[in-house]
Design a protein around this motif. Sequence first.
Motif, PDB file in Angstrom:
ATOM      1  N   ALA A 190      11.409   1.636   1.181  1.00  0.00           N
ATOM      2  CA  ALA A 190      10.364   2.008   0.233  1.00  0.00           C
ATOM      3  C   ALA A 190       9.047   1.314   0.580  1.00  0.00           C
ATOM      4  CB  ALA A 190      10.796   1.619  -1.182  1.00  0.00           C
ATOM      5  N   VAL A 191       7.988   1.781  -0.019  1.00  0.00           N
ATOM      6  CA  VAL A 191       6.667   1.173   0.167  1.00  0.00           C
ATOM      7  C   VAL A 191       6.649  -0.197  -0.502  1.00  0.00           C
ATOM      8  CG1 VAL A 191       4.216   1.397  -0.367  1.00  0.00           C
ATOM      9  CG2 VAL A 191       5.539   3.422   0.281  1.00  0.00           C
ATOM     10  N   ASP A 192       6.179  -1.233   0.214  1.00  0.00           N
ATOM     11  CA  ASP A 192       6.159  -2.579  -0.351  1.00  0.00           C
ATOM     12  C   ASP A 192       4.763  -2.955  -0.855  1.00  0.00           C
ATOM     13  OD1 ASP A 192       4.656  -3.326   1.919  1.00  0.00           O
ATOM     14  OD2 ASP A 192       6.414  -4.018   3.005  1.00  0.00           O
ATOM     15  N   ASP A 193       4.675  -4.121  -1.480  1.00  0.00           N
ATOM     16  CA  ASP A 193       3.415  -4.536  -2.107  1.00  0.00           C
ATOM     17  C   ASP A 193       2.294  -4.735  -1.099  1.00  0.00           C
ATOM     18  OD1 ASP A 193       4.616  -4.450  -4.565  1.00  0.00           O
ATOM     19  OD2 ASP A 193       5.007  -6.610  -4.695  1.00  0.00           O
ATOM     20  N   GLU A 194       2.605  -5.285   0.076  1.00  0.00           N
ATOM     21  CA  GLU A 194       1.561  -5.513   1.079  1.00  0.00           C
ATOM     22  C   GLU A 194       1.005  -4.185   1.600  1.00  0.00           C
ATOM     23  OE1 GLU A 194      -0.019  -8.470   2.432  1.00  0.00           O
ATOM     24  OE2 GLU A 194       0.701  -8.893   0.407  1.00  0.00           O
ATOM     25  N   THR A 195       1.859  -3.208   1.750  1.00  0.00           N
ATOM     26  CA  THR A 195       1.384  -1.888   2.160  1.00  0.00           C
ATOM     27  C   THR A 195       0.437  -1.319   1.106  1.00  0.00           C
ATOM     28  OG1 THR A 195       3.424  -1.481   3.391  1.00  0.00           O
ATOM     29  CG2 THR A 195       2.082   0.441   2.830  1.00  0.00           C
ATOM     30  N   MET A 196       0.815  -1.483  -0.157  1.00  0.00           N
ATOM     31  CA  MET A 196      -0.050  -1.009  -1.240  1.00  0.00           C
ATOM     32  C   MET A 196      -1.393  -1.729  -1.229  1.00  0.00           C
ATOM     33  SD  MET A 196       1.442   1.400  -2.924  1.00  0.00           S
ATOM     34  CE  MET A 196       0.430   1.388  -4.421  1.00  0.00           C
ATOM     35  N   ARG A 197      -1.365  -3.014  -0.905  1.00  0.00           N
ATOM     36  CA  ARG A 197      -2.611  -3.804  -0.879  1.00  0.00           C
ATOM     37  C   ARG A 197      -3.592  -3.227   0.141  1.00  0.00           C
ATOM     38  NH1 ARG A 197      -3.238  -9.873   1.672  1.00  0.00           N
ATOM     39  NH2 ARG A 197      -5.488 -10.083   1.314  1.00  0.00           N
ATOM     40  N   TRP A 198      -3.090  -2.919   1.350  1.00  0.00           N
ATOM     41  CA  TRP A 198      -4.004  -2.438   2.388  1.00  0.00           C
ATOM     42  C   TRP A 198      -4.362  -0.974   2.190  1.00  0.00           C
ATOM     43  CZ3 TRP A 198      -6.591  -6.118   4.021  1.00  0.00           C
ATOM     44  CH2 TRP A 198      -6.020  -7.369   4.222  1.00  0.00           C
ATOM     45  N   GLN A 199      -3.507  -0.238   1.512  1.00  0.00           N
ATOM     46  CA  GLN A 199      -3.887   1.125   1.158  1.00  0.00           C
ATOM     47  C   GLN A 199      -5.073   1.118   0.213  1.00  0.00           C
ATOM     48  OE1 GLN A 199      -3.528   2.752  -2.032  1.00  0.00           O
ATOM     49  NE2 GLN A 199      -4.357   4.686  -1.215  1.00  0.00           N
ATOM     50  N   ALA A 200      -5.127   0.134  -0.668  1.00  0.00           N
ATOM     51  CA  ALA A 200      -6.247   0.043  -1.604  1.00  0.00           C
ATOM     52  C   ALA A 200      -7.560  -0.207  -0.867  1.00  0.00           C
ATOM     53  CB  ALA A 200      -5.987  -1.067  -2.621  1.00  0.00           C
ATOM     54  N   VAL A 201      -7.480  -0.885   0.273  1.00  0.00           N
ATOM     55  CA  VAL A 201      -8.683  -1.152   1.070  1.00  0.00           C
ATOM     56  C   VAL A 201      -9.103   0.092   1.864  1.00  0.00           C
ATOM     57  CG1 VAL A 201      -9.625  -2.517   2.989  1.00  0.00           C
ATOM     58  CG2 VAL A 201      -8.185  -3.619   1.249  1.00  0.00           C
ATOM     59  N   LEU A 202      -8.120   0.743   2.487  1.00  0.00           N
ATOM     60  CA  LEU A 202      -8.428   1.848   3.390  1.00  0.00           C
ATOM     61  C   LEU A 202      -8.466   3.206   2.702  1.00  0.00           C
ATOM     62  CD1 LEU A 202      -6.129   0.915   6.425  1.00  0.00           C
ATOM     63  CD2 LEU A 202      -8.519   0.283   6.062  1.00  0.00           C
TER      64      LEU A 202
END
Length: 335
Positions: A149-161
């Motif tokens: 599944a998608v993890d928190d760090e992936t979500m963090r960088w998605q918010a940037v990009l």
Amino acid sequence: MRIAVIGAGALGGTFATLLEGAGHEVTVTARGETLAAIRADGIRLSGAFGDAHAHPLALTRLTETPDLALVCTKAQDAAAAITDNAGFLNGCPVIVVQNGLLGVRTATDLLPDSECFGLLVIVAANYTEPGHVSVTTAAPSYLGRGSGAVDDETMRWQAVLGGPLRTVTIANFVGAQWTKLVVNMLNSLPAITGLSVQEVVDAPRLRRVLTASMRETVRVAMRRGVRFGSLQKLDDRRLRVFSRLPLWAGQVLPLGMRARMGQVPNRGSTLQSLLRRQLTEIDFLNGTVVREAQSAGLTAPVNALLTALVHEVESSGTSLPVNEVLERLAVLGRS
């Protein structure tokens, strides 16, 4: 945020321009004419994302550690580029923007202290000349890592990009890499013939060969135990159904891709490399299918021949006539 873009070709130039436009402090690494052009007049972006003109700091290699790095080189250049900048990349979050299956693994091996992610890109961009990129198809990019599944760090960088690059998160990233590899089968025949992707798909006999290469890729992945990730209206169920279809029926897959492509000629990244007299990443596309087939005790004759033909064009510098290509592929096309 300080963002480094390693490699300022078609995608690197596009992303650097969009990120600077979103207010980030962007540094790019480049060489030769590209480096000189960016230093002189920045990066000019045109096409589907709109017109923009960015002036990122352009260096041959990094001189400080960024907050985030995007590795946007060709697959065959990734290890050298990461190693060249490892002193400032190790420990920094790294997002690998690359075709094939090995990008995130390569970065993880070379940068043991970094969180490494992958970005699957459907954007079609043409590197028209040093410092100028034209985007023919704008599309979301897919950020993730691993098979879960998608993890928190992936979500963090998605918010940037997510805003500037239209980035969304994706679960089962490894499976999605295989799905993208199926899509990337669009690259070899344009590189061999000099035709656009649209022209290849529109030609019935070439489309048949393209379909065969895609079907072969799916069958190899299934033998390797892959569960395909969902990407560009493709998913595990649809690709498994496709693997069982005869070639005449399976052509619905490339035709569907063609319908979403529009009319602006899409050369594909492999043909663009050849036009710039650069080595292609074919060994990381069709060549990957051949190697994975061997590991699974299979053969991949269509992809093996397409890989060889691209290398032939690399060596000669001249595309092959369509009739000659079809003649050499005829025995495989009857399968």
